[in-house]
Design a protein around this motif. Structure first.
Motif, PDB file in Angstrom:
ATOM      1  N   ASP A 141      13.330   7.134  -3.867  1.00 60.56           N
ATOM      2  CA  ASP A 141      12.018   6.839  -3.271  1.00 60.56           C
ATOM      3  C   ASP A 141      12.114   5.718  -2.243  1.00 60.56           C
ATOM      4  O   ASP A 141      11.489   5.761  -1.190  1.00 60.56           O
ATOM      5  CB  ASP A 141      11.023   6.409  -4.364  1.00 60.56           C
ATOM      6  CG  ASP A 141      10.572   7.572  -5.217  1.00 60.56           C
ATOM      7  OD1 ASP A 141      10.242   8.627  -4.651  1.00 60.56           O
ATOM      8  OD2 ASP A 141      10.570   7.426  -6.457  1.00 60.56           O
ATOM      9  N   ARG A 142      12.886   4.693  -2.597  1.00 61.69           N
ATOM     10  CA  ARG A 142      12.926   3.488  -1.758  1.00 61.69           C
ATOM     11  C   ARG A 142      13.276   3.803  -0.303  1.00 61.69           C
ATOM     12  O   ARG A 142      12.577   3.370   0.617  1.00 61.69           O
ATOM     13  CB  ARG A 142      13.933   2.481  -2.323  1.00 61.69           C
ATOM     14  CG  ARG A 142      13.977   1.168  -1.562  1.00 61.69           C
ATOM     15  CD  ARG A 142      15.157   0.306  -1.959  1.00 61.69           C
ATOM     16  NE  ARG A 142      16.448   0.948  -1.729  1.00 61.69           N
ATOM     17  CZ  ARG A 142      17.029   1.098  -0.539  1.00 61.69           C
ATOM     18  NH1 ARG A 142      16.455   0.623   0.549  1.00 61.69           N
ATOM     19  NH2 ARG A 142      18.192   1.723  -0.413  1.00 61.69           N
ATOM     20  N   ARG A 143      14.329   4.590  -0.105  1.00 61.65           N
ATOM     21  CA  ARG A 143      14.771   4.790   1.277  1.00 61.65           C
ATOM     22  C   ARG A 143      13.739   5.579   2.083  1.00 61.65           C
ATOM     23  O   ARG A 143      13.607   5.407   3.286  1.00 61.65           O
ATOM     24  CB  ARG A 143      16.154   5.437   1.359  1.00 61.65           C
ATOM     25  CG  ARG A 143      16.353   6.694   0.579  1.00 61.65           C
ATOM     26  CD  ARG A 143      17.778   7.194   0.673  1.00 61.65           C
ATOM     27  NE  ARG A 143      18.054   7.816   1.970  1.00 61.65           N
ATOM     28  CZ  ARG A 143      17.738   9.071   2.269  1.00 61.65           C
ATOM     29  NH1 ARG A 143      17.141   9.847   1.393  1.00 61.65           N
ATOM     30  NH2 ARG A 143      18.027   9.562   3.457  1.00 61.65           N
ATOM     31  N   ILE A 144      12.974   6.426   1.400  1.00 65.58           N
ATOM     32  CA  ILE A 144      11.916   7.165   2.094  1.00 65.58           C
ATOM     33  C   ILE A 144      10.735   6.241   2.388  1.00 65.58           C
ATOM     34  O   ILE A 144      10.238   6.167   3.517  1.00 65.58           O
ATOM     35  CB  ILE A 144      11.438   8.362   1.229  1.00 65.58           C
ATOM     36  CG1 ILE A 144      12.598   9.344   0.995  1.00 65.58           C
ATOM     37  CG2 ILE A 144      10.233   9.044   1.869  1.00 65.58           C
ATOM     38  CD1 ILE A 144      13.151   9.990   2.240  1.00 65.58           C
ATOM     39  N   VAL A 145      10.289   5.519   1.364  1.00 62.53           N
ATOM     40  CA  VAL A 145       9.082   4.679   1.514  1.00 62.53           C
ATOM     41  C   VAL A 145       9.329   3.570   2.542  1.00 62.53           C
ATOM     42  O   VAL A 145       8.446   3.215   3.322  1.00 62.53           O
ATOM     43  CB  VAL A 145       8.640   4.120   0.140  1.00 62.53           C
ATOM     44  CG1 VAL A 145       7.479   3.145   0.288  1.00 62.53           C
ATOM     45  CG2 VAL A 145       8.240   5.261  -0.778  1.00 62.53           C
ATOM     46  N   GLU A 146      10.548   3.062   2.586  1.00 64.21           N
ATOM     47  CA  GLU A 146      10.843   2.001   3.559  1.00 64.21           C
ATOM     48  C   GLU A 146      10.782   2.523   4.993  1.00 64.21           C
ATOM     49  O   GLU A 146      10.675   1.741   5.937  1.00 64.21           O
ATOM     50  CB  GLU A 146      12.222   1.393   3.276  1.00 64.21           C
ATOM     51  CG  GLU A 146      12.229   0.516   2.033  1.00 64.21           C
ATOM     52  CD  GLU A 146      13.561  -0.175   1.797  1.00 64.21           C
ATOM     53  OE1 GLU A 146      14.550   0.151   2.485  1.00 64.21           O
ATOM     54  OE2 GLU A 146      13.609  -1.052   0.901  1.00 64.21           O
ATOM     55  N   VAL A 170       2.644   1.652  -3.571  1.00 63.35           N
ATOM     56  CA  VAL A 170       1.791   2.135  -4.666  1.00 63.35           C
ATOM     57  C   VAL A 170       1.406   3.601  -4.428  1.00 63.35           C
ATOM     58  O   VAL A 170       1.441   4.423  -5.344  1.00 63.35           O
ATOM     59  CB  VAL A 170       0.529   1.256  -4.837  1.00 63.35           C
ATOM     60  CG1 VAL A 170      -0.322   1.781  -5.988  1.00 63.35           C
ATOM     61  CG2 VAL A 170       0.928  -0.189  -5.114  1.00 63.35           C
ATOM     62  N   GLU A 171       1.071   3.926  -3.190  1.00 61.66           N
ATOM     63  CA  GLU A 171       0.716   5.329  -2.934  1.00 61.66           C
ATOM     64  C   GLU A 171       1.866   6.274  -3.286  1.00 61.66           C
ATOM     65  O   GLU A 171       1.649   7.401  -3.710  1.00 61.66           O
ATOM     66  CB  GLU A 171       0.314   5.524  -1.472  1.00 61.66           C
ATOM     67  CG  GLU A 171      -1.123   5.122  -1.215  1.00 61.66           C
ATOM     68  CD  GLU A 171      -1.624   5.567   0.159  1.00 61.66           C
ATOM     69  OE1 GLU A 171      -1.086   6.542   0.713  1.00 61.66           O
ATOM     70  OE2 GLU A 171      -2.557   4.927   0.661  1.00 61.66           O
ATOM     71  N   SER A 172       3.085   5.801  -3.120  1.00 60.11           N
ATOM     72  CA  SER A 172       4.224   6.697  -3.372  1.00 60.11           C
ATOM     73  C   SER A 172       4.320   7.117  -4.840  1.00 60.11           C
ATOM     74  O   SER A 172       4.824   8.189  -5.153  1.00 60.11           O
ATOM     75  CB  SER A 172       5.531   6.049  -2.915  1.00 60.11           C
ATOM     76  OG  SER A 172       5.988   5.076  -3.844  1.00 60.11           O
ATOM     77  N   VAL A 173       3.831   6.260  -5.752  1.00 65.90           N
ATOM     78  CA  VAL A 173       3.921   6.643  -7.172  1.00 65.90           C
ATOM     79  C   VAL A 173       2.745   7.523  -7.590  1.00 65.90           C
ATOM     80  O   VAL A 173       2.682   7.982  -8.727  1.00 65.90           O
ATOM     81  CB  VAL A 173       4.049   5.422  -8.117  1.00 65.90           C
ATOM     82  CG1 VAL A 173       5.336   4.674  -7.861  1.00 65.90           C
ATOM     83  CG2 VAL A 173       2.844   4.486  -8.021  1.00 65.90           C
ATOM     84  N   SER A 211       0.831  -1.215   0.000  1.00 66.79           N
ATOM     85  CA  SER A 211       0.000   0.000   0.000  1.00 66.79           C
ATOM     86  C   SER A 211       0.865   1.264   0.000  1.00 66.79           C
ATOM     87  O   SER A 211       0.574   2.234  -0.695  1.00 66.79           O
ATOM     88  CB  SER A 211      -0.927   0.015   1.213  1.00 66.79           C
ATOM     89  OG  SER A 211      -0.161  -0.072   2.415  1.00 66.79           O
ATOM     90  N   ARG A 212       1.941   1.239   0.764  1.00 70.07           N
ATOM     91  CA  ARG A 212       2.828   2.414   0.840  1.00 70.07           C
ATOM     92  C   ARG A 212       3.590   2.603  -0.483  1.00 70.07           C
ATOM     93  O   ARG A 212       3.805   3.731  -0.931  1.00 70.07           O
ATOM     94  CB  ARG A 212       3.834   2.243   1.975  1.00 70.07           C
ATOM     95  CG  ARG A 212       3.247   2.258   3.372  1.00 70.07           C
ATOM     96  CD  ARG A 212       2.652   3.601   3.724  1.00 70.07           C
ATOM     97  NE  ARG A 212       2.464   3.756   5.157  1.00 70.07           N
ATOM     98  CZ  ARG A 212       1.832   4.796   5.715  1.00 70.07           C
ATOM     99  NH1 ARG A 212       1.321   5.747   4.953  1.00 70.07           N
ATOM    100  NH2 ARG A 212       1.700   4.887   7.015  1.00 70.07           N
TER     101      ARG A 212
END
Ligand code: FES
Ligand SMILES: [Fe+2]
Length: 350
Positions: free
Chosen positions: A297-302, A158-161, A155-156
């Motif tokens: 994006d990855r390091r933020i979304v994680e 997909v929302e990020s894109v 969910s996190r």
């Protein structure tokens, strides 16, 4: 997460014409993927019905999947067809059968439909067709594939894109360069065609001067002369960004998301363009750019907590620029609840 969905699980080349099966995890469940010599693909839970050995450690031989522990053999339908330790008078145990997930090969990937329950119909016969964007229907366009694995909930990710306001902060030297942090004129629209829900977003500053315009019709090619960047999410797990390059040329990045487990999401992607297919340096540039941006994006979304985007809307604070992501979240909640109700009804009547 949603089970009644097609998820990409690997590249076709990872199983077709291979003598070893492939292992993946989806919804926390280990799966084994393998192909016969005609390229037909089967996907099953990985545990052998004999003693639970991981069939992903086995081999593919004469169109059968062979368990590495005691050599039991399974056909494409998941039926156990041979128990080597048995004498000719000892039959194969009648219930020794692997569950079979509907599977298709499409656009370079193997896809699995993860509906619960036993399916005896092979290769997608009992489930909705797998749809994607028109960009995949062209033979001569340039495609280059890649993948990533993020330690974050589906969910996190997909929302990020769908999130526009993070651009100047997470990508200051790439997609967010010179982007005004104030989000003005964000246009987005849900639509439904062929039973498929989709969300289109026209983000400023990429689309400087248009209010909400009629979306590009389903199945029609995007028109780059409209001079605007468009993002589209095909609910729940396919996304594309189309960037016009002028002269009828355009480049896009496609992503599809697969929940490995509650903390991990696999991303299968492709960079696509409709011009100069032989320019390898351009392909590499597009690919490296995409990977660089995604790594930001990855390091933020994680880092996002709670891990799962909360369905209770009041658990986070929201502002107008969050609207597309919130719309997605409410759709996800709605579909998830529908699946829960359907599953409990199935259990009641089975
Ligand atoms: S565990 Fe697979 S054959 Fe025994
Ligand atoms: Fe981003």
């Amino acid at each position: 997460m949603l089970r009644k969905t097609w998820y990409a699980v690997c590249r076709e080349g990872e199983i077709v014409a291979r003598t070893t099966p492939h292992q993946v995890i989806v919804h926390g469940e280990p799966l084994v993927l393998w192909a016969d010599s005609q390229g037909n693909v089967s996907v099953h839970p990985a545990a052998c019905p004999h003693r639970g050995c991981d069939l992903g450690l086995g081999r593919v031989e004469s169109g059968e999947l062979v368990c590495p522990f005691h050599g039991w053999r399974f056909d494409m339908e998941g039926r156990c067809v041979k128990v080597p330790a048995n004498t000719v008078r000892q039959p194969v145990p009648s219930g020794a059968r692997l569950k079979l997930y509907p599977t298709v090969r499409k656009w370079g990937w193997v896809w699995v439909y993860t509906e619960n329950g036993y399916s005896t119909k092979v290769h997608g016969a009992t489930v909705p067709s797998l749809l994607s964007f028109p960009e995949f229907e062209h033979k001569n366009w340039k495609y280059e594939w890649f993948e990533a694995r993020w330690h974050a909930h589906f969910s996190r990710v997909v929302e990020s894109v769908l999130d526009i306001s993070h651009l100047p902060f997470v990508h200051p030297e790439t997609t967010g360069q010179s982007v005004d942090p104030q989000v003005k004129g964000l246009s987005y629209q849900w639509e439904e065609a062929n039973g498929q829900q989709s969300l289109r977003i026209y983000p400023r500053p990429f689309a400087p001067s248009h209010p909400l315009e009629p979306p590009v019709e389903w199945g029609r090619e995007p028109n780059p002369t409209e001079g605007r960047t468009e993002m589209q999410l095909m609910f729940p797990n396919q996304w594309i960004i189309r960037t016009p390059m002028g002269d009828g040329h355009w480049m896009c990045t496609y992503l599809t998301f697969t929940p490995e487990d509650m903390q991990t999401t696999r991303i299968y992607g492709a960079v696509i363009r409709n011009f100069d297919p032989s320019l390898d340096w351009l392909t590499q540039l597009h690919l490296e750019h995409t990977k660089f941006v995604m790594e930001q994006d990855r390091r933020i979304v994680e880092s996002l907590r709670p891990l799962i985007a909360p369905f209770e809307i009041q658990k986070e604070f929201h502002v107008p620029s969050d609207a597309p992501g919130l719309r997605y979240r409410s759709m996800l909640k709605q579909e998830w609840m529908k699946e829960q109700i359907a599953t409990s009804e199935d259990e009641r009547f089975s």
